[in-house]
Design an enzyme around this catalytic site. Structure first.
Site, short mmCIF file in Angstrom:
data_model
loop_
_atom_site.label_atom_id
_atom_site.label_comp_id
_atom_site.label_asym_id
_atom_site.label_seq_id
_atom_site.Cartn_x
_atom_site.Cartn_y
_atom_site.Cartn_z
N GLY A 33 7.85 -24.68 40.88
CA GLY A 33 9.26 -24.55 41.29
C GLY A 33 9.59 -25.09 42.66
NE ARG A 77 -0.90 -18.20 33.50
CZ ARG A 77 -0.31 -17.77 34.60
NH1 ARG A 77 0.81 -17.07 34.51
NH2 ARG A 77 -0.80 -18.02 35.77
CD GLU A 103 1.09 -22.69 34.84
OE1 GLU A 103 2.29 -22.55 35.13
OE2 GLU A 103 0.20 -21.95 35.26
NE ARG A 129 0.89 -12.96 43.52
CZ ARG A 129 0.57 -13.91 42.65
NH1 ARG A 129 -0.55 -14.59 42.77
NH2 ARG A 129 1.38 -14.19 41.67
CG PHE A 147 11.27 -21.87 49.28
CD1 PHE A 147 10.43 -21.00 48.60
CD2 PHE A 147 10.86 -22.34 50.53
CE1 PHE A 147 9.22 -20.60 49.13
CE2 PHE A 147 9.65 -21.95 51.07
CZ PHE A 147 8.82 -21.08 50.38
CG HIS A 179 -1.66 -21.02 39.90
ND1 HIS A 179 -1.32 -20.90 41.23
CD2 HIS A 179 -0.83 -20.17 39.23
CE1 HIS A 179 -0.34 -20.02 41.36
NE2 HIS A 179 -0.03 -19.56 40.15
CG ASN A 196 2.53 -16.08 31.12
OD1 ASN A 196 1.93 -15.05 31.39
ND2 ASN A 196 2.83 -16.99 32.04
P1 ADP Z 1 6.50 -18.91 38.87
O1 ADP Z 1 5.32 -18.78 39.79
O2 ADP Z 1 7.25 -17.63 38.67
O3 ADP Z 1 6.23 -19.69 37.60
P2 ADP Z 1 8.15 -21.19 39.58
O4 ADP Z 1 7.12 -22.26 39.57
O5 ADP Z 1 9.16 -21.19 38.49
O6 ADP Z 1 7.51 -19.76 39.74
O7 ADP Z 1 8.92 -21.28 40.99
C1 ADP Z 1 9.99 -20.43 41.28
C2 ADP Z 1 10.47 -20.68 42.69
O8 ADP Z 1 10.80 -22.05 42.85
C3 ADP Z 1 11.75 -19.94 43.07
O9 ADP Z 1 11.50 -18.63 43.55
C4 ADP Z 1 12.32 -20.80 44.18
O10 ADP Z 1 11.80 -20.38 45.43
C5 ADP Z 1 11.77 -22.18 43.88
N1 ADP Z 1 12.80 -23.12 43.43
C6 ADP Z 1 13.27 -23.31 42.19
N2 ADP Z 1 14.22 -24.27 42.18
C7 ADP Z 1 14.36 -24.69 43.45
C8 ADP Z 1 15.16 -25.66 44.10
N3 ADP Z 1 16.05 -26.42 43.43
N4 ADP Z 1 15.01 -25.81 45.43
C9 ADP Z 1 14.11 -25.07 46.12
N5 ADP Z 1 13.33 -24.15 45.56
C10 ADP Z 1 13.44 -23.96 44.25
#
Ligand code: ADP
Length: 395
Positions: A329, A90, A383, A240, A282, A179, A9
Site C-alpha cells: 500500500g 495464508r 500475494e 507495530r 500515510f 511476508h 486470509n
Molecule cells: P496491509 O498490510 O493491511 O495489506 P496495505 O498493503 O494494503 O496493508 O497498505 C495499507 C496502507 O497503505 C494504508 O494504511 C496507507 O497508509 C497506505 N496507502 C494506501 N493508499 C495510499 C496512497 N494513495 N498514498 C499513500 N499511502 C497509501
C-alpha cells in the site's frame, strides 16, 4: 486451463477472500469481511466494476465465509460452476518444519495448533479459517501456504539471535521472516521486468503496507529480512513498533508494572505510526504534516530513518544491489516515502527520477534515473496470486 482457486486470509476479526485463475492471473472477485462478531460487521465483494456490500449480522468466521459465498453468487460467480481446484490458505507462521505449500489434513491442523504459541495473534485465526472452509468445501483440496516459507533457508548468520544457544534451540527461537510470499513474488516480477535471470541479480525489496518488511535477496535467495521470530521486528509499521531494545520490554515489566499481555498489545497495536501519531494512513499523515503537526512529523521521520537504515544495512551485506523495489500500500502509492527513503543516495549508486516517481501510473514501473547504476522499481504485490500458484504445485 488450470481452474480456479479460492484464496482465504483469515484474521482474528476479518476474512479476506479472492477467487482467481492462477494460470492467467485473472482475479474473478475479491472481498473482505471485517469486524466479524461485532454489530458493525461488514462484507464487501468486488467483481469487475461491481461492488456489493452487506452490513451487520456476521456472528463468526463460519457466517463470514457463508456471506462471502452469497456475495460470490450475487456477483454471478457460482463456485460449483467455476471448476474450483483448491482453496489456498495464508498461514503466517510455519515454525521450523512447515515451509512448503502443504495439503491440509487433520495432522496438519494439529501441527498448526501446536504452533499457536509462536504466533498467538496470527495462527489461531488461520486455523479457524481453515477448519470453517474445510467444512464448507469438503471435496476440494485445501492448501496451507506459509508466510515464513521463503525465508526458511536464511543464512545462519542472519537467522540466528545472539542469545543463549541452548534456550534458543529448546524454544525454536530464530529469525523466521514474514511476508515471504510477497518478497518472493515481487523479486521474481522484478527479474521479469528487467528481463534478467533472477540468479544474476542482487535485490532489495521493501514491502511497505500496514505491516512492513525489507529483504535482501541475492540470486533469488533471501540473505536477510527485517522481521524475526514474530512479525514485530524491523521497520516501523502501521501499529507495530519494529526494532526496540529488548531492555524496553524488561523495563516496562519490572518498573512500569505492565503485564505480558499489555506489553504485547502495546507493541502490536499501539506502536508504530499509530503509537507516535495516532494515525496509520500515510495520506492523513502527510496532510497533518502539511498543517504543522509535530507528532505526525516525528512519526514520519522515525519511519523514514528506520527504512534508510535497513537499505544501508542490506547494501553493506550484499556489497551492492542491482535493484530496489517498492511494493504494498505505501510502497506502491506514496511517492514521498519513496523519495525520502532514497534521497541523497547517489554516492551509493541509487538515483530516483523525480518525474517518474511522482507519476500516478499503476502497475510495474521503473522510477530510477537512466544514469542510476541501481534500478528502482515499483511493483504491485499479489500475494493471493502467488498463493494460488503455490497451491497448484502440490495438488
Ligand atoms: P496491509 O498490510 O493491511 O495489506 P496495505 O498493503 O494494503 O496493508 O497498505 C495499507 C496502507 O497503505 C494504508 O494504511 C496507507 O497508509 C497506505 N496507502 C494506501 N493508499 C495510499 C496512497 N494513495 N498514498 C499513500 N499511502 C497509501
Amino acid at each position: 486451463m488450470s481452474g480456479t482457486v479460492l484464496v482465504l486470509n483469515s484474521g482474528s476479526s476479518s476474512l479476506k477472500y479472492q477467487l482467481l485463475q492462477p494460470d492467467t492471473g485473472v482475479s474473478l472477485a475479491h472481498g473482505i469481511v471485517e469486524r466479524i462478531g461485532e454489530a458493525a460487521s461488514t462484507a464487501t465483494l468486488t467483481s469487475g466494476n461491481e461492488e456489493i456490500r452487506r452490513d451487520g449480522g456476521i456472528a463468526d468466521h463460519e457466517a463470514a465465509l457463508r456471506t462471502a459465498f452469497d456475495l460470490f453468487a450475487e456477483a454471478g460467480q457460482h463456485l460449483d460452476d467455476l471448476g474450483l481446484v483448491a482453496v489456498g490458505h495464508r498461514v503466517v507462521h510455519g515454525g521450523q518444519d512447515l515451509y512448503r505449500p502443504t495439503i491440509v489434513d487433520d495432522a496438519l491442523i494439529v501441527k498448526l495448533t501446536e504452533l499457536a504459541p509462536l504466533a498467538p495473534l496470527h495462527n489461531p485465526p488461520a486455523v479457524l479459517g481453515i477448519e470453517v472452509a474445510r467444512r464448507a468445501l469438503p471435496d476440494v483440496p485445501h492448501v496451507a501456504v506459509f508466510d515464513t516459507a521463503f525465508f526458511h533457508d536464511l543464512p545462519a548468520a542472519s537467522a540466528t539471535y545472539a542469545i543463549d544457544r541452548d534456550l534458543a534451540s529448546r524454544w525454536h527461537i530464530r529469525r523466521y521472516g514474514f511476508h515471504g510470499t510477497s518478497h518472493q513474488y515481487v523479486s521474481q516480477q522484478a527479474a521479469q521486468f528487467l528481463e534478467t535471470p533472477i540468479e544474476s541479480l542482487n535485490q532489495i525489496v521493501l514491502h511497505l503496507g500496514n505491516g512492513a518488511s525489507a529483504s535482501a535477496i541475492a540470486g533469488g535467495r533471501p540473505v536477510d529480512t527485517s522481521m524475526g521470530l514474530t512479525p514485530m521486528e524491523g521497520l516501523v509499521m502501521g501499529t507495530r513498533s519494529g526494532d526496540v531494545d529488548p531492555g524496553v520490554l524488561v523495563y516496562l515489566w519490572r518498573t512500569a508494572g505492565l503485564g505480558v499481555e499489555e506489553i504485547e498489545a502495546m507493541l502490536n497495536r499501539r506502536s508504530g505510526m499509530y503509537g507516535l501519531s495516532g494515525e496509520i494512513d500515510f495520506r492523513v499523515v502527510h496532510q497533518r504534516i502539511e498543517s504543522g503537526d509535530e507528532a505526525a512529523q516525528l512519526a514520519y521521520d522515525v519511519y523514514i530513518h528506520r527504512l534508510r537504515k535497513y537499505i544501508g544495512a542490506y547494501l553493506a551485506i550484499m556489497g551492492h544491489t542491482d535493484v530496489v523495489t517498492f511494493t504494498a500500500g505505501v510502497g506502491e502509492n506514496d511517492a514521498r516515502v519513496r523519495r525520502d527513503a532514497l534521497t541523497a543516495l547517489a554516492p551509493l549508486g541509487i538515483e530516483l527520477d523525480e518525474h517518474l516517481n511522482e507519476s500516478p501510473a499503476r502497475g510495474a514501473r521503473r522510477i530510477s534515473a537512466d544514469k542510476s547504476p541501481t534500478t528502482v522499481l515499483v511493483i504491485p504485490t499479489n500475494e493471493e496470486l502467488a498463493i494460488a500458484r503455490a497451491c497448484l504445485t502440490v495438488i
